[in-house]
Design a protein around this motif. Structure first.
Motif, PDB file in Angstrom:
ATOM      1  N   GLU A 345       0.740  -1.253  -0.077  1.00 43.80           N
ATOM      2  CA  GLU A 345       0.070  -0.024  -0.089  1.00 43.80           C
ATOM      3  C   GLU A 345       0.956   1.371   0.005  1.00 43.80           C
ATOM      4  N   GLU A 346       1.994   0.958   0.493  1.00 44.17           N
ATOM      5  CA  GLU A 346       3.068   2.247   0.639  1.00 44.17           C
ATOM      6  C   GLU A 346       3.631   2.440  -1.003  1.00 44.17           C
ATOM      7  N   GLU A 347       3.547   1.576  -1.585  1.00 43.67           N
ATOM      8  CA  GLU A 347       4.126   1.582  -2.869  1.00 43.67           C
ATOM      9  C   GLU A 347       3.028   2.246  -4.029  1.00 43.67           C
ATOM     10  N   ILE A 348       1.687   1.910  -3.565  1.00 42.50           N
ATOM     11  CA  ILE A 348       0.701   2.357  -4.116  1.00 42.50           C
ATOM     12  C   ILE A 348       0.535   3.842  -3.835  1.00 42.50           C
ATOM     13  N   ASP A 349       0.474   4.409  -2.647  1.00 36.62           N
ATOM     14  CA  ASP A 349       0.572   5.545  -2.444  1.00 36.62           C
ATOM     15  C   ASP A 349       1.730   6.396  -2.685  1.00 36.62           C
ATOM     16  N   ARG A 350       2.814   5.821  -3.179  1.00 41.86           N
ATOM     17  CA  ARG A 350       4.022   6.493  -3.782  1.00 41.86           C
ATOM     18  C   ARG A 350       3.720   7.048  -5.016  1.00 41.86           C
ATOM     19  N   ILE A 351       3.015   6.317  -5.885  1.00 38.92           N
ATOM     20  CA  ILE A 351       2.457   6.363  -7.344  1.00 38.92           C
ATOM     21  C   ILE A 351       1.352   7.616  -7.002  1.00 38.92           C
ATOM     22  N   LYS A 352       0.423   7.452  -6.198  1.00 39.26           N
ATOM     23  CA  LYS A 352      -0.594   8.742  -5.961  1.00 39.26           C
ATOM     24  C   LYS A 352      -0.077  10.036  -5.844  1.00 39.26           C
ATOM     25  N   ASN A 353       1.085   9.857  -4.843  1.00 37.29           N
ATOM     26  CA  ASN A 353       1.643  11.162  -4.584  1.00 37.29           C
ATOM     27  C   ASN A 353       2.842  11.530  -5.504  1.00 37.29           C
ATOM     28  N   GLU A 354       3.439  10.826  -6.143  1.00 36.16           N
ATOM     29  CA  GLU A 354       4.421  11.200  -7.193  1.00 36.16           C
ATOM     30  C   GLU A 354       4.487  10.372  -8.347  1.00 36.16           C
ATOM     31  N   GLN A 355       4.155  11.109  -9.611  1.00 33.16           N
ATOM     32  CA  GLN A 355       4.008  10.418 -10.826  1.00 33.16           C
ATOM     33  C   GLN A 355       5.352   9.603 -11.025  1.00 33.16           C
ATOM     34  N   PRO A 356       5.254   8.582 -11.550  1.00 33.65           N
ATOM     35  CA  PRO A 356       6.325   7.714 -12.089  1.00 33.65           C
ATOM     36  C   PRO A 356       7.254   8.575 -13.086  1.00 33.65           C
ATOM     37  N   SER A 357       8.607   8.236 -13.094  1.00 35.30           N
ATOM     38  CA  SER A 357       9.315   9.003 -14.049  1.00 35.30           C
ATOM     39  C   SER A 357       9.127   8.629 -15.622  1.00 35.30           C
ATOM     40  N   GLU A 358       9.404   9.867 -16.418  1.00 37.21           N
ATOM     41  CA  GLU A 358       9.317   9.256 -17.778  1.00 37.21           C
ATOM     42  C   GLU A 358      10.060   7.993 -18.363  1.00 37.21           C
ATOM     43  N   LYS A 359      11.480   8.044 -17.665  1.00 40.48           N
ATOM     44  CA  LYS A 359      12.055   6.595 -17.902  1.00 40.48           C
ATOM     45  C   LYS A 359      11.316   5.320 -17.569  1.00 40.48           C
ATOM     46  N   GLU A 360      10.648   5.563 -16.103  1.00 41.85           N
ATOM     47  CA  GLU A 360      10.032   4.244 -15.701  1.00 41.85           C
ATOM     48  C   GLU A 360       8.828   3.876 -16.735  1.00 41.85           C
ATOM     49  N   ILE A 361       8.123   4.964 -17.290  1.00 35.99           N
ATOM     50  CA  ILE A 361       7.164   4.724 -18.024  1.00 35.99           C
ATOM     51  C   ILE A 361       7.197   4.412 -19.342  1.00 35.99           C
ATOM     52  N   GLU A 362       8.313   4.673 -19.805  1.00 38.33           N
ATOM     53  CA  GLU A 362       8.579   4.450 -21.215  1.00 38.33           C
ATOM     54  C   GLU A 362       9.237   2.910 -21.094  1.00 38.33           C
ATOM     55  N   LYS A 363       9.913   2.506 -20.130  1.00 34.16           N
ATOM     56  CA  LYS A 363      10.330   1.126 -20.029  1.00 34.16           C
ATOM     57  C   LYS A 363       9.265   0.395 -19.848  1.00 34.16           C
ATOM     58  N   ALA A 364       8.328   0.646 -19.148  1.00 27.31           N
ATOM     59  CA  ALA A 364       7.066  -0.258 -18.980  1.00 27.31           C
ATOM     60  C   ALA A 364       6.125  -0.318 -20.140  1.00 27.31           C
TER      61      ALA A 364
END
Length: 434
Positions: A345-364
């Motif tokens: 749930e902490e990892e879920i909240d991390r994305i709620k509070n801070e957008q993933p980086s463009e590099k991470e989005i690109e890789k995914a």
């Protein structure tokens, strides 16, 4: 981003040139049966697939498992091919055959030499029109299904855990029922029930055919018309359920105690399916969170904390209706279940509070797209994917799906996390060693 997508596309062309340029056409017979042709002359193989637009979600109340039971009975003989000869005939022609039932559809297929396609056409047409539902076959297959149910679910704690979570996540929606059915329901199914179900759903205007491989459309269409076009359509349109799920108020939870080596935590959130665009962002989110050893949850729970043996996520974007986004962790210590849940749930909240980086989005996105393409690395795989999109409405959506995956942005991933990953949308399953 565009440069990376272009590179992936050309890699795909180099590895799988036939899928990149194969010719796809369609024709609809006068009885409503659609034929999809995939002409690929790169290798001397072919597949013949019959898709019926019926799965466990269409089953009447109290008759769960009837779709799967009918699938078994489809191999027990038809008017012109009586007895258990279907698979033997295909094998005698050097081919293989099988079938599978899902919550959304049922598929029958053969893989064989293109010169033997006529065999598939004759066999499939006869069991679409003239299935023999004999009492002795019915009783035998019913026993086989009940034994299959016992082995795959009742004696398999992990599978049973998923079944329990799904059944509590949905109160009214027909997705709550297992494809194989509940034991009591299977036992209650009669031969008349199966006959009526066959008559309602196994007809040309509720099915489509995919013929793929080293074929000539003009030759094959004549053979198909000869065998299939005179099969009558359903007298009335096959019944469809009104898919409705009441609003959830608060977390739902199930605890299962079984003989198992490892405790397991399952977290399931209701999410939409394609063509709802949020489903695409959820696919990217799934990759970021729990697909592969570089995912956030694997790094945190397996590598850094050493609390779990494995962790993964799963989404079902190509369902006929919205289903569940799963987060699954196999733990080392039963006492650490609450801690593992807290970290997730902490990892879920991390994305709620801070957008993933463009590099991470690109890789995914690259991973999602590559997986999507590589699953179509054969004429059979490509045909299956086209079929799944045809079930959703139109096989042509397959190209749009890939294009829209590429357009997903970091903000989209954050928005779906905020929208769907909350207390009132969560169902929890805990598997404890007995």
């Amino acid at each position: 981003m565009k440069k990376t997508a272009i590179v992936i596309f050309f890699i795909f062309i180099l590895i799988f040139p036939s899928m990149a340029f194969c010719d796809v056409k369609e024709e609809v017979l006068k009885n409503g049966l659609k034929i999809i042709f995939i002409e690929d002359n790169s290798s001397p193989v072919a597949t013949f697939q019959v898709w019926y637009k019926v799965g466990s979600m269409d089953e009447p109340e109290g008759k769960s498992g009837i779709s799967h039971l009918l699938e078994h009975l489809m191999f027990r003989g038809s008017k012109n091919y009586p007895g258990n000869v279907f698979s033997k005939i295909i094998q005698s022609q050097g081919g293989i055959d099988n079938a599978f039932t899902t919550k959304d559809y049922t598929v029958y297929f053969q893989k064989l030499s293109p010169s033997k396609i006529q065999t598939s056409i004759s066999l499939e047409a006869d069991r679409m029109a003239n299935l023999l539902l004999l009492p002795e076959d019915f009783e035998l297959e019913k026993k086989i299904v009940l034994e299959e149910r016992r082995q795959r679910y009742d004696d398999d704690p992990e599978s049973l855990m998923f079944e329990e979570v799904i059944s509590v996540a949905f109160k009214n929606h027909s997705y709550r029922k297992p494809v194989i059915g509940w034991i009591e329901d299977i036992q209650s199914i009669t031969l008349d029930d199966v006959q009526n179900y066959y008559n309602e759903y196994y007809c040309p205007n509720n099915a489509f055919i995919i013929v793929a491989g080293d074929i000539k459309q003009k030759e094959v269409i004549g053979q198909i018309k000869e065998k299939f076009e005179n099969i009558p359509s359903c007298k009335i349109n096959p019944p469809r359920k009104n898919l409705y799920e009441p609003e959830q108020y608060g977390e739902r939870r199930v605890v299962l105690k079984k003989q198992t080596h490892l405790p397991m935590l399952v977290m399931a959130y209701k999410v939409p399916a394609y063509p709802q665009k949020d489903s695409l962002s959820l696919e990217v989110l799934s990759t970021i969170m729990g697909e592969g050893k570089s995912s956030r949850l694997y790094r945190k729970l397996v590598i850094e904390k050493a609390l779990v043996v494995d962790v993964s996520t799963g989404n079902s974007p190509l369902s006929r209706d919205g289903f569940l986004f799963f987060i699954v962790a196999s733990l080392k210590d039963v006492e650490k279940i609450d801690e593992v849940r807290k970290i997730i749930e902490e990892e879920i909240d991390r994305i709620k509070n801070e957008q993933p980086s463009e590099k991470e989005i690109e890789k995914a996105k690259n991973q999602v797209e590559a997986s999507f393409l590589f699953n179509q690395d054969s004429v059979f795989g490509y045909a299956l994917y086209l079929g799944r999109f045809e079930i959703l409405g139109d096989w042509k959506m397959i190209d749009r799906y890939r294009e829209e995956i590429i357009k997903v942005q970091s903000e989209d991933v954050q928005n779906v996390t905020k929208k769907y990953f909350n207390f009132n949308n969560l169902s929890i399953g805990v598997l404890l060693p007995r």
